[in-house]
Write a protein that holds these residues in place. Structure first.
Motif: not given
Length: 152
Positions: A15-16, A23-34, A53-62
């Protein structure tokens, strides 16, 4: 000799990076926040996350906060369907046979396109060279006569 400390649960679960990285700099989620920062529709970003295969609830986090412990555990990928399921299930694919080419439409039947019907009927067409319009010149006037070879 002491054993090295075990990795964080989030990192062990795939999970990252965790460990205080936003989160915006995490290699796993960086592209999604971009993708969200580039104003892509949220649904498209969620669909991409689900496909990976990632949890979409991460987008609700800061995005400026690190990944909380226990959040972001990878979801199992969606069940395969259609052709992919058949291949994975060992089904053999059959070779498709090419369809016969459609016969060209008969000129007498009419294709529904008056220009093509006129050409098929033997109408002679001529090229019209138009001079570029001068600045301030009025548009050309229509004569009211049908074009050469027009079918009524």
């Amino acid at each position: 000799a002491a054993a090295p400390p075990s990795p964080a649960p989030a990192a062990a679960a795939g999970g990252g990076g965790g460990g205080g990285v936003p989160l915006k700099d995490d290699p796993t989620y960086k592209k999604f926040f971009k993708m969200l920062s580039m104003h892509l529709p949220r649904g498209a970003v969620e669909q991409k996350m689900t496909a990976e295969g990632l949890d979409t609830a991460i987008l609700d986090l800061d995005p400026n906060q690190p990944l909380p412990a226990g959040a972001g555990a990878a979801k199992p990928p969606p069940p395969a369907g259609g052709l992919l399921a058949g291949i994975q299930g060992g089904a053999k694919l059959k070779k498709s046979t090419p369809k016969p080419a459609a016969a060209p439409a008969a000129p007498s039947g009419g294709s529904g396109n008056p220009l093509m019907d006129a050409i098929a009927g033997g109408a002679k067409l001529r090229k019209v060279n138009r001079a570029p319009a001068e600045a301030g010149a009025p548009p050309p006037q229509r004569t009211g006569k049908p074009p050469v070879g027009a079918v009524s």
